[in-house]
Scaffold this motif. Structure first.
Motif, PDB file in Angstrom:
ATOM      1  N   LEU A  47       0.821  -1.217   0.000  1.00  0.00           N
ATOM      2  CA  LEU A  47       0.000   0.000   0.000  1.00  0.00           C
ATOM      3  C   LEU A  47       0.853   1.264   0.000  1.00  0.00           C
ATOM      4  CD1 LEU A  47      -2.957  -0.955   2.372  1.00  0.00           C
ATOM      5  CD2 LEU A  47      -3.041  -0.552  -0.104  1.00  0.00           C
ATOM      6  N   ALA A  48       1.940   1.249   0.752  1.00  0.00           N
ATOM      7  CA  ALA A  48       2.838   2.415   0.760  1.00  0.00           C
ATOM      8  C   ALA A  48       3.434   2.637  -0.625  1.00  0.00           C
ATOM      9  CB  ALA A  48       3.947   2.224   1.792  1.00  0.00           C
ATOM     10  N   ALA A  49       3.836   1.553  -1.283  1.00  0.00           N
ATOM     11  CA  ALA A  49       4.395   1.673  -2.638  1.00  0.00           C
ATOM     12  C   ALA A  49       3.338   2.182  -3.609  1.00  0.00           C
ATOM     13  CB  ALA A  49       4.941   0.323  -3.102  1.00  0.00           C
ATOM     14  N   PHE A  50       2.126   1.645  -3.539  1.00  0.00           N
ATOM     15  CA  PHE A  50       1.058   2.089  -4.440  1.00  0.00           C
ATOM     16  C   PHE A  50       0.760   3.563  -4.252  1.00  0.00           C
ATOM     17  CE2 PHE A  50      -0.860  -2.418  -4.148  1.00  0.00           C
ATOM     18  CZ  PHE A  50       0.088  -2.889  -5.038  1.00  0.00           C
ATOM     19  N   ASN A  51       0.706   3.998  -3.008  1.00  0.00           N
ATOM     20  CA  ASN A  51       0.435   5.405  -2.743  1.00  0.00           C
ATOM     21  C   ASN A  51       1.536   6.307  -3.297  1.00  0.00           C
ATOM     22  OD1 ASN A  51      -2.049   5.019  -1.529  1.00  0.00           O
ATOM     23  ND2 ASN A  51      -1.157   4.740   0.492  1.00  0.00           N
ATOM     24  N   ALA A  52       2.752   5.826  -3.308  1.00  0.00           N
ATOM     25  CA  ALA A  52       3.877   6.619  -3.812  1.00  0.00           C
ATOM     26  C   ALA A  52       3.876   6.720  -5.338  1.00  0.00           C
ATOM     27  CB  ALA A  52       5.200   6.026  -3.325  1.00  0.00           C
ATOM     28  N   VAL A  53       3.333   5.713  -6.017  1.00  0.00           N
ATOM     29  CA  VAL A  53       3.477   5.667  -7.481  1.00  0.00           C
ATOM     30  C   VAL A  53       2.149   5.515  -8.221  1.00  0.00           C
ATOM     31  CG1 VAL A  53       5.785   4.655  -7.246  1.00  0.00           C
ATOM     32  CG2 VAL A  53       3.824   3.157  -7.612  1.00  0.00           C
ATOM     33  N   ARG A  54       1.049   5.656  -7.549  1.00  0.00           N
ATOM     34  CA  ARG A  54      -0.271   5.354  -8.113  1.00  0.00           C
ATOM     35  C   ARG A  54      -0.480   5.943  -9.512  1.00  0.00           C
ATOM     36  NH1 ARG A  54      -4.288   2.706  -6.461  1.00  0.00           N
ATOM     37  NH2 ARG A  54      -3.705   2.699  -4.305  1.00  0.00           N
ATOM     38  N   GLY A  55      -0.051   7.140  -9.762  1.00  0.00           N
ATOM     39  CA  GLY A  55      -0.261   7.782 -11.057  1.00  0.00           C
ATOM     40  C   GLY A  55       0.474   7.121 -12.209  1.00  0.00           C
ATOM     41  N   ASN A  56       1.424   6.262 -11.915  1.00  0.00           N
ATOM     42  CA  ASN A  56       2.200   5.600 -12.967  1.00  0.00           C
ATOM     43  C   ASN A  56       1.683   4.215 -13.335  1.00  0.00           C
ATOM     44  OD1 ASN A  56       4.473   7.487 -13.526  1.00  0.00           O
ATOM     45  ND2 ASN A  56       4.740   7.257 -11.329  1.00  0.00           N
ATOM     46  N   ILE A  57       0.754   3.689 -12.570  1.00  0.00           N
ATOM     47  CA  ILE A  57       0.158   2.393 -12.909  1.00  0.00           C
ATOM     48  C   ILE A  57      -1.005   2.701 -13.849  1.00  0.00           C
ATOM     49  CG2 ILE A  57      -0.870   0.269 -12.050  1.00  0.00           C
ATOM     50  CD1 ILE A  57       0.540   0.779  -9.375  1.00  0.00           C
ATOM     51  N   ARG A  58      -0.811   2.374 -15.116  1.00  0.00           N
ATOM     52  CA  ARG A  58      -1.728   2.786 -16.165  1.00  0.00           C
ATOM     53  C   ARG A  58      -2.830   1.742 -16.430  1.00  0.00           C
ATOM     54  NH1 ARG A  58       3.264   3.639 -18.226  1.00  0.00           N
ATOM     55  NH2 ARG A  58       2.964   2.189 -19.949  1.00  0.00           N
ATOM     56  N   PRO A  59      -3.881   2.157 -17.124  1.00  0.00           N
ATOM     57  CA  PRO A  59      -4.987   1.236 -17.435  1.00  0.00           C
ATOM     58  C   PRO A  59      -4.529  -0.057 -18.122  1.00  0.00           C
ATOM     59  CG  PRO A  59      -5.650   3.479 -17.929  1.00  0.00           C
ATOM     60  CD  PRO A  59      -4.181   3.520 -17.576  1.00  0.00           C
ATOM     61  N   GLU A  60      -3.542   0.023 -18.994  1.00  0.00           N
ATOM     62  CA  GLU A  60      -3.087  -1.210 -19.661  1.00  0.00           C
ATOM     63  C   GLU A  60      -2.442  -2.194 -18.677  1.00  0.00           C
ATOM     64  OE1 GLU A  60      -0.022   2.009 -20.968  1.00  0.00           O
ATOM     65  OE2 GLU A  60      -2.171   1.918 -20.633  1.00  0.00           O
ATOM     66  N   HIS A  61      -1.859  -1.677 -17.589  1.00  0.00           N
ATOM     67  CA  HIS A  61      -1.319  -2.564 -16.557  1.00  0.00           C
ATOM     68  C   HIS A  61      -2.465  -3.289 -15.842  1.00  0.00           C
ATOM     69  CE1 HIS A  61       2.090   0.573 -16.582  1.00  0.00           C
ATOM     70  NE2 HIS A  61       2.447  -0.447 -17.331  1.00  0.00           N
ATOM     71  N   TYR A  62      -3.547  -2.553 -15.588  1.00  0.00           N
ATOM     72  CA  TYR A  62      -4.718  -3.176 -14.959  1.00  0.00           C
ATOM     73  C   TYR A  62      -5.401  -4.163 -15.897  1.00  0.00           C
ATOM     74  CZ  TYR A  62      -4.495  -0.475 -10.701  1.00  0.00           C
ATOM     75  OH  TYR A  62      -4.097   0.039  -9.491  1.00  0.00           O
ATOM     76  N   ASP A  63      -5.428  -3.850 -17.187  1.00  0.00           N
ATOM     77  CA  ASP A  63      -6.012  -4.789 -18.158  1.00  0.00           C
ATOM     78  C   ASP A  63      -5.259  -6.113 -18.134  1.00  0.00           C
ATOM     79  OD1 ASP A  63      -7.849  -2.846 -18.898  1.00  0.00           O
ATOM     80  OD2 ASP A  63      -6.754  -2.264 -20.723  1.00  0.00           O
ATOM     81  N   ARG A  64      -3.930  -6.037 -18.165  1.00  0.00           N
ATOM     82  CA  ARG A  64      -3.116  -7.265 -18.113  1.00  0.00           C
ATOM     83  C   ARG A  64      -3.313  -8.006 -16.798  1.00  0.00           C
ATOM     84  NH1 ARG A  64       2.889  -7.021 -19.984  1.00  0.00           N
ATOM     85  NH2 ARG A  64       2.567  -9.271 -19.905  1.00  0.00           N
ATOM     86  N   ALA A  65      -3.430  -7.248 -15.699  1.00  0.00           N
ATOM     87  CA  ALA A  65      -3.644  -7.868 -14.388  1.00  0.00           C
ATOM     88  C   ALA A  65      -4.964  -8.634 -14.369  1.00  0.00           C
ATOM     89  CB  ALA A  65      -3.638  -6.797 -13.290  1.00  0.00           C
ATOM     90  N   ARG A  66      -6.028  -8.022 -14.868  1.00  0.00           N
ATOM     91  CA  ARG A  66      -7.324  -8.701 -14.885  1.00  0.00           C
ATOM     92  C   ARG A  66      -7.265  -9.968 -15.756  1.00  0.00           C
ATOM     93  NH1 ARG A  66      -9.027  -3.431 -14.247  1.00  0.00           N
ATOM     94  NH2 ARG A  66      -9.030  -2.975 -16.463  1.00  0.00           N
ATOM     95  N   GLU A  67      -6.597  -9.883 -16.911  1.00  0.00           N
ATOM     96  CA  GLU A  67      -6.448 -11.052 -17.775  1.00  0.00           C
ATOM     97  C   GLU A  67      -5.688 -12.164 -17.051  1.00  0.00           C
ATOM     98  OE1 GLU A  67      -4.476  -9.752 -21.338  1.00  0.00           O
ATOM     99  OE2 GLU A  67      -6.096  -8.372 -21.845  1.00  0.00           O
ATOM    100  N   THR A  68      -4.622 -11.800 -16.381  1.00  0.00           N
ATOM    101  CA  THR A  68      -3.806 -12.775 -15.654  1.00  0.00           C
ATOM    102  C   THR A  68      -4.598 -13.424 -14.531  1.00  0.00           C
ATOM    103  OG1 THR A  68      -1.767 -11.576 -16.179  1.00  0.00           O
ATOM    104  CG2 THR A  68      -1.701 -13.074 -14.281  1.00  0.00           C
ATOM    105  N   LEU A  69      -5.280 -12.609 -13.744  1.00  0.00           N
ATOM    106  CA  LEU A  69      -6.021 -13.130 -12.592  1.00  0.00           C
ATOM    107  C   LEU A  69      -7.214 -13.981 -13.026  1.00  0.00           C
ATOM    108  CD1 LEU A  69      -5.764 -10.090 -10.203  1.00  0.00           C
ATOM    109  CD2 LEU A  69      -4.696 -12.344  -9.908  1.00  0.00           C
ATOM    110  N   ALA A  70      -7.730 -13.737 -14.206  1.00  0.00           N
ATOM    111  CA  ALA A  70      -8.838 -14.563 -14.707  1.00  0.00           C
ATOM    112  C   ALA A  70      -8.399 -16.004 -14.917  1.00  0.00           C
ATOM    113  CB  ALA A  70      -9.377 -13.980 -16.010  1.00  0.00           C
ATOM    114  N   ASP A  71      -7.094 -16.215 -15.124  1.00  0.00           N
ATOM    115  CA  ASP A  71      -6.553 -17.551 -15.331  1.00  0.00           C
ATOM    116  C   ASP A  71      -6.235 -18.286 -14.034  1.00  0.00           C
ATOM    117  OD1 ASP A  71      -6.735 -17.207 -18.076  1.00  0.00           O
ATOM    118  OD2 ASP A  71      -4.666 -16.501 -18.283  1.00  0.00           O
TER     119      ASP A  71
END
Length: 124
Positions: free
Chosen positions: A99-123
């Motif tokens: 959570l500390a890391a996410f709060n420090a860099v949240r603006g750099n985690i882009r929608p395409e990173h979340y898209d890949r994460a959702r695809e990965t977690l679906a498996d």
């Protein structure tokens, strides 16, 4: 046991190029095994996996990559300040660091990173 802000800052310290390379190697080799182990315990796993893809993205700023690699390296370690095998408590330190890391860099985690994460977690 909870982590102090100083302890979290020390964990997230980027370190030398060699330290960063070793951490990245550890993350690449152990990340998905750690995700499987922690899936039921960390409610924001989509953020964790998106952070992984952000950290490996060459378009991500170096400082952001360093912070995320440091947090993810701590996450993949099975034995840390609070061992992950302790039911109920084992992932609390990992959650605090992530959570500390996410709060420090949240603006750099882009929608395409979340898209890949959702695809990965679906498996999973």
């Amino acid at each position: 046991m909870t982590l102090s802000e100083g302890m979290i800052a020390e964990i997230l310290k980027i370190g030398s190029d060699r330290d960063s390379a070793e951490r990245e190697e550890r993350v690449r080799s152990s990340f998905f095994a750690a995700v499987r182990r922690a899936l039921r315990h960390i409610p924001f796993m989509d953020d964790v996996v998106a952070a992984y893809y952000c950290a490996l993205d060459p378009k991500t700023p170096a400082t952001t990559r360093g912070i995320l690699i440091a947090a993810l390296a701590y996450f993949v370690l099975p034995m840390d300040l609070i061992p992950d095998m302790l039911l109920g408590l084992g992932f609390t330190d990992d959650i605090a660091v992530l959570l500390a890391a996410f709060n420090a860099v949240r603006g750099n985690i882009r929608p395409e990173h979340y898209d890949r994460a959702r695809e990965t977690l679906a498996d999973f």
